[in-house]
Write a protein that holds these residues in place. Sequence first.
Motif, PDB file in Angstrom:
ATOM      1  N   GLU A  50     100.472  28.401  83.618  1.00 13.09           N
ATOM      2  CA  GLU A  50     101.773  27.817  83.978  1.00 13.09           C
ATOM      3  C   GLU A  50     102.588  28.766  84.854  1.00 13.09           C
ATOM      4  N   ALA A  51     102.594  30.053  84.483  1.00 17.28           N
ATOM      5  CA  ALA A  51     103.366  31.027  85.253  1.00 17.28           C
ATOM      6  C   ALA A  51     102.790  31.187  86.659  1.00 17.28           C
ATOM      7  N   LEU A  52     101.467  31.244  86.779  1.00 17.62           N
ATOM      8  CA  LEU A  52     100.847  31.361  88.098  1.00 17.62           C
ATOM      9  C   LEU A  52     101.157  30.142  88.962  1.00 17.62           C
ATOM     10  N   ASP A  53     101.062  28.965  88.372  1.00 18.88           N
ATOM     11  CA  ASP A  53     101.365  27.746  89.127  1.00 18.88           C
ATOM     12  C   ASP A  53     102.830  27.720  89.561  1.00 18.88           C
ATOM     13  N   HIS A  54     103.727  28.193  88.691  1.00 20.53           N
ATOM     14  CA  HIS A  54     105.148  28.253  89.055  1.00 20.53           C
ATOM     15  C   HIS A  54     105.361  29.218  90.225  1.00 20.53           C
ATOM     16  N   LEU A  55     104.760  30.401  90.146  1.00 16.10           N
ATOM     17  CA  LEU A  55     104.915  31.383  91.222  1.00 16.10           C
ATOM     18  C   LEU A  55     104.299  30.881  92.528  1.00 16.10           C
ATOM     19  N   ALA A  56     103.195  30.156  92.427  1.00 20.84           N
ATOM     20  CA  ALA A  56     102.575  29.587  93.625  1.00 20.84           C
ATOM     21  C   ALA A  56     103.454  28.484  94.214  1.00 20.84           C
ATOM     22  N   ALA A  57     104.065  27.673  93.352  1.00 26.53           N
ATOM     23  CA  ALA A  57     104.925  26.583  93.828  1.00 26.53           C
ATOM     24  C   ALA A  57     106.173  27.121  94.529  1.00 26.53           C
ATOM     25  N   THR A  58     106.683  28.265  94.093  1.00 26.86           N
ATOM     26  CA  THR A  58     107.861  28.851  94.734  1.00 26.86           C
ATOM     27  C   THR A  58     107.500  29.647  95.979  1.00 26.86           C
ATOM     28  N   GLY A  59     106.222  29.841  96.233  1.00 30.01           N
ATOM     29  CA  GLY A  59     105.780  30.586  97.408  1.00 30.01           C
ATOM     30  C   GLY A  59     105.724  32.080  97.209  1.00 30.01           C
ATOM     31  N   ASP A  60     105.918  32.542  95.967  1.00 25.10           N
ATOM     32  CA  ASP A  60     105.888  33.982  95.709  1.00 25.10           C
ATOM     33  C   ASP A  60     104.471  34.549  95.759  1.00 25.10           C
ATOM     34  N   ILE A  61     103.496  33.733  95.402  1.00 29.18           N
ATOM     35  CA  ILE A  61     102.104  34.184  95.439  1.00 29.18           C
ATOM     36  C   ILE A  61     101.236  33.099  96.054  1.00 29.18           C
ATOM     37  N   GLY A  62     100.095  33.517  96.527  1.00 27.04           N
ATOM     38  CA  GLY A  62      99.045  32.601  96.928  1.00 27.04           C
ATOM     39  C   GLY A  62      97.861  32.847  96.001  1.00 27.04           C
ATOM     40  N   MET A  63      97.113  31.811  95.694  1.00 27.53           N
ATOM     41  CA  MET A  63      95.950  31.959  94.811  1.00 27.53           C
ATOM     42  C   MET A  63      94.753  31.299  95.454  1.00 27.53           C
ATOM     43  N   SER A  64      93.589  31.899  95.255  1.00 29.10           N
ATOM     44  CA  SER A  64      92.337  31.291  95.675  1.00 29.10           C
ATOM     45  C   SER A  64      91.237  31.774  94.748  1.00 29.10           C
ATOM     46  N   ARG A  65      90.146  31.033  94.752  1.00 26.45           N
ATOM     47  CA  ARG A  65      88.983  31.445  93.963  1.00 26.45           C
ATOM     48  C   ARG A  65      88.213  32.479  94.757  1.00 26.45           C
ATOM     49  N   SER A  66      87.620  33.405  94.076  1.00 22.02           N
ATOM     50  CA  SER A  66      86.913  34.495  94.736  1.00 22.02           C
ATOM     51  C   SER A  66      85.610  34.033  95.373  1.00 22.02           C
ATOM     52  N   VAL A  80      91.789  35.329  93.078  1.00 24.85           N
ATOM     53  CA  VAL A  80      92.422  36.248  94.017  1.00 24.85           C
ATOM     54  C   VAL A  80      93.891  35.860  94.135  1.00 24.85           C
ATOM     55  N   ILE A  81      94.768  36.801  93.836  1.00 28.62           N
ATOM     56  CA  ILE A  81      96.208  36.577  93.906  1.00 28.62           C
ATOM     57  C   ILE A  81      96.746  37.401  95.068  1.00 28.62           C
ATOM     58  N   SER A  82      97.525  36.748  95.916  1.00 27.39           N
ATOM     59  CA  SER A  82      98.140  37.413  97.071  1.00 27.39           C
ATOM     60  C   SER A  82      99.658  37.300  96.960  1.00 27.39           C
ATOM     61  N   PRO A  83     100.311  38.290  96.374  1.00 32.60           N
ATOM     62  CA  PRO A  83     101.775  38.239  96.266  1.00 32.60           C
ATOM     63  C   PRO A  83     102.432  38.417  97.634  1.00 32.60           C
ATOM     64  N   ASP A  84     103.493  37.692  97.872  1.00 35.65           N
ATOM     65  CA  ASP A  84     104.308  37.852  99.078  1.00 35.65           C
ATOM     66  C   ASP A  84     105.513  38.701  98.667  1.00 35.65           C
ATOM     67  N   TRP A  85     105.340  40.028  98.709  1.00 32.94           N
ATOM     68  CA  TRP A  85     106.342  40.937  98.157  1.00 32.94           C
ATOM     69  C   TRP A  85     107.669  40.847  98.894  1.00 32.94           C
ATOM     70  N   HIS A  86     107.644  40.585 100.192  1.00 34.08           N
ATOM     71  CA  HIS A  86     108.908  40.471 100.917  1.00 34.08           C
ATOM     72  C   HIS A  86     109.688  39.252 100.430  1.00 34.08           C
ATOM     73  N   ARG A  87     109.008  38.138 100.237  1.00 37.98           N
ATOM     74  CA  ARG A  87     109.673  36.935  99.720  1.00 37.98           C
ATOM     75  C   ARG A  87     110.162  37.167  98.287  1.00 37.98           C
ATOM     76  N   ILE A  88     109.332  37.790  97.480  1.00 33.48           N
ATOM     77  CA  ILE A  88     109.702  38.071  96.091  1.00 33.48           C
ATOM     78  C   ILE A  88     110.964  38.926  96.049  1.00 33.48           C
ATOM     79  N   ASN A  89     111.002  39.986  96.856  1.00 35.16           N
ATOM     80  CA  ASN A  89     112.173  40.873  96.856  1.00 35.16           C
ATOM     81  C   ASN A  89     113.398  40.196  97.454  1.00 35.16           C
ATOM     82  N   ASP A  90     113.199  39.346  98.448  1.00 34.59           N
ATOM     83  CA  ASP A  90     114.347  38.635  99.043  1.00 34.59           C
ATOM     84  C   ASP A  90     114.986  37.673  98.048  1.00 34.59           C
TER      85      ASP A  90
END
Length: 167
Positions: free
Chosen positions: A116-132, A151-161
């Motif tokens: 649930e938390a990963l899906d929430h973060l992906a929906a807000t654009g904070d992270i991207g997820m893909s299968r390895s 594979v999780i790809s955080p968008d740290w600039h968006r997260i910090n903004d």
Amino acid sequence: MTDLNTPDRAADFAEGMDARTACVTREQACANARRVLDAARMRRDRDRALGRLAPQVEFVLRRLERAQRALPAADGPREEALLLHCAGRWEDGETIRTSLRALERATGFRVEDVREALDHLAATGDIGMSRSNTPPGPVSATSVPASAALVISPDWHRINDRRPRPH
């Protein structure tokens, strides 16, 4: 620890000191430590102001500042725990390879809560997820088996903004 049993080492260590001042007092040791810590904080603040810190480090600093001021987290505890785990692995690079089981162990939350938390973060654009092991593209955490590579790809600039810097 310096071995003062040899005459050369003892002479180097105590150069300019007599027997009464060969030991550093607790107050002097604390003052020395404070001076070093203050200099390190000044370098960190300067690097932060110039934008030289890694975005993951900035995330952790903002989290610590919020905690010091008893401010609420921008996300729920599950999302915050996941982002903190990702930030702790910032040296791994821009992407984090993991699994839901590994995230469960790292955060202490159940696999369903992690999903649930990963899906929430992906929906807000904070992270991207893909299968390895599949073609690249976004994926939902609900469709990923618990032990599958993710594979999780955080968008740290968006997260910090999105998280205001405490003043």
